[in-house]
Write a protein that holds these residues in place. Structure first.
Motif, PDB file in Angstrom:
ATOM      1  N   UNK A   9       0.839  -1.203   0.000  1.00 27.27           N
ATOM      2  CA  UNK A   9       0.000   0.000   0.000  1.00 27.27           C
ATOM      3  C   UNK A   9       0.872   1.250   0.000  1.00 27.27           C
ATOM      4  N   UNK A  10       1.944   1.214   0.797  1.00 36.77           N
ATOM      5  CA  UNK A  10       2.828   2.366   0.852  1.00 36.77           C
ATOM      6  C   UNK A  10       3.833   2.418  -0.277  1.00 36.77           C
ATOM      7  N   UNK A  11       4.438   1.281  -0.620  1.00 41.66           N
ATOM      8  CA  UNK A  11       5.502   1.274  -1.625  1.00 41.66           C
ATOM      9  C   UNK A  11       4.981   1.562  -3.028  1.00 41.66           C
ATOM     10  N   UNK A  12       3.706   1.268  -3.268  1.00 43.77           N
ATOM     11  CA  UNK A  12       3.123   1.535  -4.580  1.00 43.77           C
ATOM     12  C   UNK A  12       2.803   3.011  -4.760  1.00 43.77           C
ATOM     13  N   UNK A  13       2.546   3.720  -3.664  1.00 43.95           N
ATOM     14  CA  UNK A  13       2.037   5.088  -3.735  1.00 43.95           C
ATOM     15  C   UNK A  13       2.902   6.038  -4.566  1.00 43.95           C
ATOM     16  N   UNK A  14       4.236   6.103  -4.360  1.00 47.00           N
ATOM     17  CA  UNK A  14       5.011   7.062  -5.167  1.00 47.00           C
ATOM     18  C   UNK A  14       5.005   6.737  -6.651  1.00 47.00           C
ATOM     19  N   UNK A  15       4.989   5.443  -6.995  1.00 43.15           N
ATOM     20  CA  UNK A  15       4.918   5.073  -8.409  1.00 43.15           C
ATOM     21  C   UNK A  15       3.543   5.413  -8.983  1.00 43.15           C
ATOM     22  N   UNK A  16       2.500   5.265  -8.152  1.00 49.03           N
ATOM     23  CA  UNK A  16       1.149   5.614  -8.616  1.00 49.03           C
ATOM     24  C   UNK A  16       1.055   7.107  -8.895  1.00 49.03           C
ATOM     25  N   UNK A  17       1.680   7.933  -8.039  1.00 47.61           N
ATOM     26  CA  UNK A  17       1.663   9.378  -8.282  1.00 47.61           C
ATOM     27  C   UNK A  17       2.344   9.714  -9.605  1.00 47.61           C
ATOM     28  N   UNK A  18       3.456   9.039  -9.891  1.00 47.24           N
ATOM     29  CA  UNK A  18       4.138   9.260 -11.174  1.00 47.24           C
ATOM     30  C   UNK A  18       3.307   8.726 -12.337  1.00 47.24           C
TER      31      UNK A  18
END
Length: 454
Positions: A90-99
């Motif tokens: 849930x956390x590790x995906x977040x920055x890639x999702x923002x990009x």
């Protein structure tokens, strides 16, 4: 004698010679301005509803621990491992999702994420082995929910608002608590009366139901509908899609990691996740059940936390627009740590009934639950500017890593010691450390290379 032309019945009225204005027209313009609501608020409303739908899955893990332990004889540590993988992804995906949202647009990323959540939750009804729980609930739901994380709220806020950002952040953050409020009592009743499988199906259907709203109503940027961001005096062109989403997310991480505020924000937010999602949301219900409290009662108390979380988070957004963010964080973490130190005593004294001190704890903890998000996001914006949404995604990753560790270690501690008391005390001490770390964060903007388009 020719008849003089009739007075015009339409068109602008003559100006008032005393004031030089047209009173009727001016009042009409004022009346029109009062009635028009900026499109940004509708986008925020759709985002709110979307996060509520995605929050349904977050209400279930704490309800599954005892049923899965009883049906499959899996240890609480094994079940906690699946929950910890979910929280970490849930956390590790977040920055890639923002990009990815910068590359493909908000609508596409969010619609796909909700579909993945529904797929992972729905497939759990056929599982018979721990690795299937790890795959469905840990990996699939973790990846989908990570794309729906608070980086989504940060992206919407940064694009659509230049004013009221703290307030909007608080409202969108509170959406996850609202989802918990709506679904926890329902899911606990379903688990109690009809087993855990119908509850998993309910989560899948809730996620799918939101997809049409996202696709039809959500827009990626104000320029898509010819508007300025809310509060902006200038029209902002929609930026071109940014290729290399994964590469950009990693480069932003390396840039931010060279600065002190990033590590302090990541450390405090890791403790935030450990003391909320990892501890209370995952282990409060089984811990209360250990002290003979019915599951539905414990779930209702957790839902009440969601009620006051909405109030606390919106208020925190309002405070963040007016007070220094790092001092707010220090106060929030200190109060949270103190409350956790009293929880073992409250659970032991309560037994099957709910006494006034427990209600006080629930209200107090609810007000503080994710009140840390608006000031944390404000500090990311202050220090990292245009890359703040992706930086916040990495800070959120630390939040979920902290939550994942406590979700796993809490289950192991329960298996080893026979109670959760040690976990409550350790989390209270960590919150005290987070309060001190927040005060160390310096003011002002840190020079971080802008890597957009890299």
């Amino acid at each position: 004698m020719p008849t003089p032309p009739a007075a015009p019945t339409s068109g602008p009225r003559p100006a008032d010679p005393a004031s030089g204005t047209r009173p009727a027209d001016l009042s009409g313009r004022r009346r029109t301005r009062r009635l028009v609501v900026h499109r940004a608020w509708f986008v925020a409303a759709v985002t709110f509803v979307t996060i509520i739908g995605a929050a349904a899955f977050r209400s279930l893990p704490g309800l599954l621990i005892d049923p899965l332990h009883q049906e499959f004889d899996w240890s609480r540590g094994t079940i906690g491992l699946a929950v910890s993988v979910n929280l970490a992804l849930y956390g590790l995906t977040a920055p890639f999702a923002a990009a990815l949202m910068d590359r493909f647009g908000i609508r596409r990323v969010v619609a796909v994420a909700l579909t993945v959540i529904a797929l992972g939750s729905g497939m759990t009804v056929w599982m018979t082995a721990p690795w299937q729980l790890l795959l469905c609930w840990g990996v699939l739901v973790g990846l989908g929910s990570g794309s729906m994380a608070l980086a989504f709220a940060a992206t919407v806020t940064n694009r659509w608002f230049t004013e009221r950002r703290g307030l909007v952040t608080g409202i969108l953050t509170a959406a996850s608590a609202s989802g918990q409020l709506i679904f926890l009592p329902l899911l606990s009743w379903i688990v109690e009366e009809h087993d855990w499988r119908p509850a998993a199906v309910t989560v899948a259907l809730a996620a799918l139901a939101v997809v049409p709203f996202v696709w039809l109503l959500l827009r990626d940027h104000p320029a898509d509908v010819g508007l300025k961001p809310y509060g902006s005096r200038e029209f902002v062109e929609k930026p071109a899609p940014v290729p290399g989403a994964a590469r950009r997310a990693v480069k932003v991480l390396f840039s931010a990691a060279r600065t002190g505020p990033f590590w302090l924000l990541a450390g405090t937010f890791a403790i935030c996740g450990a003391s909320t999602n990892g501890l209370i949301q995952t282990h409060f219900i089984p811990a209360a059940h250990d002290d003979h409290m019915p599951i539905t009662t414990a779930a209702s108390l957790l839902a009440v936390i969601g009620v006051f979380d909405v109030v606390g988070t919106v208020a925190s957004g309002w405070f963040t627009d007016r007070f220094e963010a790092r001092r707010l964080l220090a106060v929030y973490y200190a109060l949270r740590g103190i409350s956790l130190l009293f929880l073992p005593m409250l659970l032991a004294l309560g037994g099957p009934s709910v006494r006034p001190p427990m209600i006080f704890f629930i209200v107090f903890y609810g007000l503080d639950w994710v009140a840390t998000v608006p000031p944390t996001l404000a500090l990311c914006r202050e220090h990292y500017g245009e890359d703040s949404a992706i930086v916040f995604g990495w800070v959120l990753a630390s939040h979920q890593v902290g939550a994942a560790l406590i979700a796993f270690l809490g289950g192991v501690a329960r298996d080893v010691f026979g109670s959760y008391d040690m976990v409550w005390y350790a989390s209270g001490a960590l919150c005290a450390a987070a309060a001190l770390m927040a005060l160390v964060i310096r003011r002002g903007r840190t020079a971080v290379p802008v890597v957009a388009g890299a």
